[in-house]
Design a protein around this motif. Structure first.
Motif, PDB file in Angstrom:
ATOM      1  N   ASN A  21       0.950  -1.373   0.172  1.00 36.12           N
ATOM      2  CA  ASN A  21       0.028   0.364  -0.130  1.00 36.12           C
ATOM      3  C   ASN A  21       0.950   1.080  -0.311  1.00 36.12           C
ATOM      4  OD1 ASN A  21      -2.223  -0.976  -0.198  1.00 36.12           O
ATOM      5  ND2 ASN A  21      -3.094  -1.064   2.140  1.00 36.12           N
ATOM      6  N   ILE A  22       1.703   1.470   1.131  1.00 35.53           N
ATOM      7  CA  ILE A  22       2.749   2.316   0.831  1.00 35.53           C
ATOM      8  C   ILE A  22       3.230   2.626  -0.277  1.00 35.53           C
ATOM      9  CG2 ILE A  22       4.806   1.546   2.549  1.00 35.53           C
ATOM     10  CD1 ILE A  22       2.824   4.713   3.267  1.00 35.53           C
ATOM     11  N   GLY A  23       4.261   1.530  -0.789  1.00 34.77           N
ATOM     12  CA  GLY A  23       4.635   1.388  -1.878  1.00 34.77           C
ATOM     13  C   GLY A  23       3.648   2.176  -3.262  1.00 34.77           C
ATOM     14  N   ILE A  24       2.877   1.958  -3.701  1.00 37.67           N
ATOM     15  CA  ILE A  24       1.991   2.293  -4.502  1.00 37.67           C
ATOM     16  C   ILE A  24       1.742   3.589  -4.275  1.00 37.67           C
ATOM     17  CG2 ILE A  24      -0.404   2.304  -3.696  1.00 37.67           C
ATOM     18  CD1 ILE A  24       1.275   0.247  -6.710  1.00 37.67           C
ATOM     19  N   LEU A  25       2.185   4.260  -3.151  1.00 40.09           N
ATOM     20  CA  LEU A  25       1.356   5.966  -3.731  1.00 40.09           C
ATOM     21  C   LEU A  25       2.773   6.568  -4.092  1.00 40.09           C
ATOM     22  CD1 LEU A  25       0.860   6.321   0.317  1.00 40.09           C
ATOM     23  CD2 LEU A  25      -0.894   6.235  -1.283  1.00 40.09           C
ATOM     24  N   PRO A  26       3.725   6.128  -4.137  1.00 37.62           N
ATOM     25  CA  PRO A  26       4.639   7.357  -5.054  1.00 37.62           C
ATOM     26  C   PRO A  26       4.453   7.480  -6.814  1.00 37.62           C
ATOM     27  CG  PRO A  26       6.108   6.067  -3.400  1.00 37.62           C
ATOM     28  CD  PRO A  26       4.257   5.762  -3.359  1.00 37.62           C
ATOM     29  N   VAL A  27       4.208   5.867  -7.559  1.00 41.16           N
ATOM     30  CA  VAL A  27       3.123   5.710  -8.786  1.00 41.16           C
ATOM     31  C   VAL A  27       2.319   6.427  -8.802  1.00 41.16           C
ATOM     32  CG1 VAL A  27       2.728   3.871  -9.911  1.00 41.16           C
ATOM     33  CG2 VAL A  27       4.880   3.607  -8.087  1.00 41.16           C
TER      34      VAL A  27
ATOM     35  N   GLY B  58       8.962 -13.781   2.931  1.00 36.04           N
ATOM     36  CA  GLY B  58      10.514 -12.567   3.515  1.00 36.04           C
ATOM     37  C   GLY B  58      11.110 -12.397   2.397  1.00 36.04           C
ATOM     38  N   SER B  59      11.727 -13.761   1.727  1.00 37.52           N
ATOM     39  CA  SER B  59      12.451 -12.948   0.568  1.00 37.52           C
ATOM     40  C   SER B  59      11.549 -12.664  -0.243  1.00 37.52           C
ATOM     41  CB  SER B  59      13.079 -14.301   0.285  1.00 37.52           C
ATOM     42  OG  SER B  59      13.847 -14.744   1.438  1.00 37.52           O
ATOM     43  N   VAL B  60      10.165 -13.542  -0.679  1.00 34.36           N
ATOM     44  CA  VAL B  60       9.542 -13.026  -1.711  1.00 34.36           C
ATOM     45  C   VAL B  60       8.972 -11.683  -1.675  1.00 34.36           C
ATOM     46  CG1 VAL B  60       7.155 -13.210  -3.131  1.00 34.36           C
ATOM     47  CG2 VAL B  60       8.712 -15.524  -2.519  1.00 34.36           C
ATOM     48  N   VAL B  61       8.638 -11.665  -0.118  1.00 28.85           N
ATOM     49  CA  VAL B  61       8.508 -10.029   0.297  1.00 28.85           C
ATOM     50  C   VAL B  61       8.721  -9.207  -0.375  1.00 28.85           C
ATOM     51  CG1 VAL B  61       7.154  -8.417   1.681  1.00 28.85           C
ATOM     52  CG2 VAL B  61       6.727 -11.163   1.718  1.00 28.85           C
ATOM     53  N   MET B  62      10.348  -8.914   0.135  1.00 24.48           N
ATOM     54  CA  MET B  62      11.161  -8.199  -0.268  1.00 24.48           C
ATOM     55  C   MET B  62      11.227  -7.948  -1.964  1.00 24.48           C
ATOM     56  SD  MET B  62      12.222  -7.604   2.498  1.00 24.48           S
ATOM     57  CE  MET B  62      13.539  -6.639   2.107  1.00 24.48           C
ATOM     58  N   ALA B  63      11.700  -9.551  -2.665  1.00 22.08           N
ATOM     59  CA  ALA B  63      11.644  -9.308  -4.415  1.00 22.08           C
ATOM     60  C   ALA B  63      10.073  -8.141  -4.255  1.00 22.08           C
ATOM     61  CB  ALA B  63      11.474 -10.507  -4.921  1.00 22.08           C
ATOM     62  N   LEU B  64       8.992  -8.449  -3.660  1.00 23.08           N
ATOM     63  CA  LEU B  64       8.084  -7.652  -4.379  1.00 23.08           C
ATOM     64  C   LEU B  64       8.104  -6.194  -4.171  1.00 23.08           C
ATOM     65  CD1 LEU B  64       5.128  -9.834  -3.406  1.00 23.08           C
ATOM     66  CD2 LEU B  64       5.658  -8.895  -6.542  1.00 23.08           C
ATOM     67  N   VAL B  65       9.042  -6.015  -2.658  1.00 27.87           N
ATOM     68  CA  VAL B  65       8.842  -4.626  -2.792  1.00 27.87           C
ATOM     69  C   VAL B  65       9.546  -3.575  -3.012  1.00 27.87           C
ATOM     70  CG1 VAL B  65       9.981  -2.888  -0.441  1.00 27.87           C
ATOM     71  CG2 VAL B  65       8.232  -5.028  -0.402  1.00 27.87           C
ATOM     72  N   GLY B  66      10.953  -4.608  -3.848  1.00 30.19           N
ATOM     73  CA  GLY B  66      12.225  -4.714  -5.038  1.00 30.19           C
ATOM     74  C   GLY B  66      11.208  -4.299  -6.148  1.00 30.19           C
ATOM     75  N   LEU B  67      10.530  -4.923  -6.762  1.00 34.06           N
ATOM     76  CA  LEU B  67       9.981  -4.796  -7.508  1.00 34.06           C
ATOM     77  C   LEU B  67       9.062  -3.387  -7.926  1.00 34.06           C
ATOM     78  CD1 LEU B  67       9.684  -6.316 -10.862  1.00 34.06           C
ATOM     79  CD2 LEU B  67       7.111  -7.114  -9.816  1.00 34.06           C
ATOM     80  N   GLY B  68       7.964  -3.244  -6.944  1.00 30.16           N
ATOM     81  CA  GLY B  68       7.243  -2.211  -6.441  1.00 30.16           C
ATOM     82  C   GLY B  68       7.574  -0.615  -6.635  1.00 30.16           C
ATOM     83  N   LEU B  69      10.078  -0.680  -5.870  1.00 27.17           N
ATOM     84  CA  LEU B  69       9.711   0.906  -6.414  1.00 27.17           C
ATOM     85  C   LEU B  69      10.557   0.635  -7.496  1.00 27.17           C
ATOM     86  CD1 LEU B  69      12.306   0.040  -2.968  1.00 27.17           C
ATOM     87  CD2 LEU B  69      10.868   2.004  -3.013  1.00 27.17           C
ATOM     88  N   THR B  70      11.051  -0.641  -8.256  1.00 23.99           N
ATOM     89  CA  THR B  70      11.347  -0.393  -9.847  1.00 23.99           C
ATOM     90  C   THR B  70      10.011   0.334 -10.817  1.00 23.99           C
ATOM     91  OG1 THR B  70      13.042  -2.445  -9.332  1.00 23.99           O
ATOM     92  CG2 THR B  70      12.458  -1.830 -11.632  1.00 23.99           C
ATOM     93  N   ILE B  71       9.751  -0.427 -10.150  1.00 25.08           N
ATOM     94  CA  ILE B  71       8.193   0.227 -11.232  1.00 25.08           C
ATOM     95  C   ILE B  71       8.101   2.086 -10.729  1.00 25.08           C
ATOM     96  CG2 ILE B  71       5.573   0.310 -11.568  1.00 25.08           C
ATOM     97  CD1 ILE B  71       6.147  -2.910 -11.148  1.00 25.08           C
ATOM     98  N   GLY B  72       8.016   1.840  -9.472  1.00 25.20           N
ATOM     99  CA  GLY B  72       8.222   3.811  -9.094  1.00 25.20           C
ATOM    100  C   GLY B  72       9.204   4.092  -9.401  1.00 25.20           C
TER     101      GLY B  72
END
Lengths: 167, 330
Positions: A21-27, B58-72
């Motif tokens: 949720n918090i990650g999508i906000l900047p996008v 945990g690793s999957v979540v970190m990967a997803l967060v990393g993917l999200g950051l990349t998209i961002g």
């Protein structure tokens, strides 16, 4: 296994979902900012200021497309920012009110730089929106966003002899 | 019951040995259970396996967060790049638009054409008057008429030349500006790769609803009447301007001459309209013989995000710019 399920639920609810949720906000913020910049630019290249105002009032594609992206736009307002040549004084009027003679390009205090400023209250929703709770995690974050673009047409209308910026 | 001994790595506590069975106390269920040593080992092993699952998760979540950051980051980069591309398109279009009417050459040409037209009309009136009233001076009157006609023809030829020169110079100015800008684009970041932009379209045209810069000339009443009758002048409460790109022909026998005035913003109360960006929809194409007064460019930029080789697309930006308006006549 029962213990693991519990941990899993806690993990998803309190770590995974909030992180997403918090990650999508900047996008979504960037999407909203990009769209508002585009609208402000389009308004600034209109021939007349009334046409710029009409563009804002009649074009709903940008609010609709932002709504589809999870950003609810409320109270979109446009104004004209007038900055003098030194950048010392700055005044603002609403988009549909007339400029006084001293604020026109040939005014006594001129020359000026004119900018169209578009402001709106944007509710940026998280991906999983519970509607209430902690803003950004379970409920939308309300932001006051603004975007500016320099007014382009500083000529005068030969039919009325008024400045286009004041029509 | 003796003092319980803890077993590292599991949740069970060993309480008491009874032959081959043992008493265990589970802190979670708060009850004592009895199981064999083998069962105890299996359960303990199962518990360790759950910890491994958490690590994977945990690793999957970190990967997803990393993917999200990349998209961002990628999307942020795209927004920034698109805004920059639009600004570049505006700059290129403006460079061309400024060149079109450099030194007010189009405005001056329009003014000369209008005055030449008036001169031809006046010369014809004088010649006819001389023919009837002063026949001995007919040669001079005819010479004046011929000269004014020659001037009009020469002016038309110069107008065609100006069209080629102005448009070529505008195109060269846009290409030069593009060459200056394009080198600043290529970059390669972990989340985005930007290539060089491409100039895919450069057009020269005019803006809609803009007539010529020349105000109706008011010295000859007959000509005013002729122009009004043929709608050569736009009827307006403000400036009465000659319409753009009309042949503005004179009555016979001067009807063979062409007097084309192109579209250009006029000076209004000595205010010159500066070159400016305009809406793309106000761009109109010019006819073959018409001098252009605005430019339109479209540039595209190939951008690949950090989401894999397939995640690439072309950003495009289009800009339309109007030429500097005419200056007031001295």
């Amino acid at each position: 296994m029962t213990e693991f399920s519990g941990a899993m639920i806690i993990f998803i609810l309190f770590i995974f979902a909030p992180l997403i949720n918090i990650g999508i906000l900047p996008v979504r913020y960037l999407i909203a900012h990009g769209v508002m910049t585009e609208i402000a630019h389009r308004m600034s290249v209109c021939e007349k200021r009334s046409a710029a105002n009409q563009l804002l009032q009649t074009n709903t594609w940008w609010t609709n497309s932002l709504a589809a992206c999870g950003v609810k736009v409320k109270n979109p307002k446009a104004s004209l920012i007038i900055v003098d040549k030194d950048g010392g004084s700055k005044s603002s009027i609403t988009i549909n009110s007339a400029l006084t003679a001293d604020l026109l390009p040939n005014g006594s205090r001129g020359p000026f730089m004119y900018c169209v400023q578009l402001t709106a209250d944007c509710d940026i929703s998280p991906l999983f929106n519970a509607g209430a709770g902690l803003p950004g995690f379970t409920s939308p974050v309300s932001l006051h966003m603004s975007s500016q673009a320099q007014w382009e047409n500083l000529g005068r209308d030969p039919e009325t002899t008024f400045y286009y910026i004041n029509e | 019951m003796g003092k319980p001994r803890s077993r590292p790595g599991n949740n069970f506590l060993l309480h008491k040995r009874i032959t081959n069975r043992q008493w265990f106390h589970s802190p979670r269920n708060k009850k004592v259970i009895v199981m064999s040593r083998h069962t105890f080992k299996v359960r303990a092993k199962g518990s360790r396996r759950q910890s491994g699952n958490m690590l994977i998760l945990g690793s999957v979540v970190m990967a997803l967060v990393g993917l999200g950051l990349t998209i961002g980051y990628s999307y942020g980069g795209l927004v920034f790049t698109h805004n920059r591309l639009q600004a570049s398109a505006d700059e290129i279009a403006l460079a061309g638009a400024r060149k079109l009417n450099d030194g007010d050459r189009i405005g001056q040409m329009n003014n000369m054409i209008a005055r030449s037209r008036q001169l031809v009309y006046e010369s014809r009136l004088q010649r006819d008057k001389v023919e009837s009233e002063y026949p001995q001076l007919i040669a001079i009157a005819q010479q004046l008429l011929d000269e004014s006609r020659d001037t009009a023809e020469e002016l038309e030829s110069q107008r065609k030349h100006l069209k080629i020169v102005a448009q070529n110079e505008a195109l060269i100015a846009m290409e030069k500006k593009f060459d200056l800008i394009k080198g600043t684009y290529p970059m390669s970041l972990p989340w985005m790769k930007v290539n060089s932009p491409q100039l895919v379209r450069m057009r020269l045209g005019r803006l809609e609803n803009v007539e010529s810069n020349v105000e109706e000339l008011k010295n000859i009443a007959q000509l005013e009447s002729w122009d009004k009758q043929h709608d050569f002048v736009k009827d307006s409460p403000g400036l009465r301007l000659y319409r753009r790109n009309c042949k503005a022909e004179l009555p016979s026998p001067e009807s063979d001459l062409k007097f084309y005035m192109c579209s250009l913003a006029p000076p209004v109360e000595k205010t010159v309209s500066p070159a400016h960006i305009s809406l793309a929809k106000s761009y109109k194409q010019v006819q073959e013989h018409e001098i252009a007064s605005c430019t339109q460019v479209k540039i595209i930029l190939n951008v690949a995000t950090g989401l894999g080789a397939q995640a690439q697309s072309d950003l495009s930006a289009m800009s339309t710019a109007a030429a500097t308006g005419a200056s007031p006549q001295q």
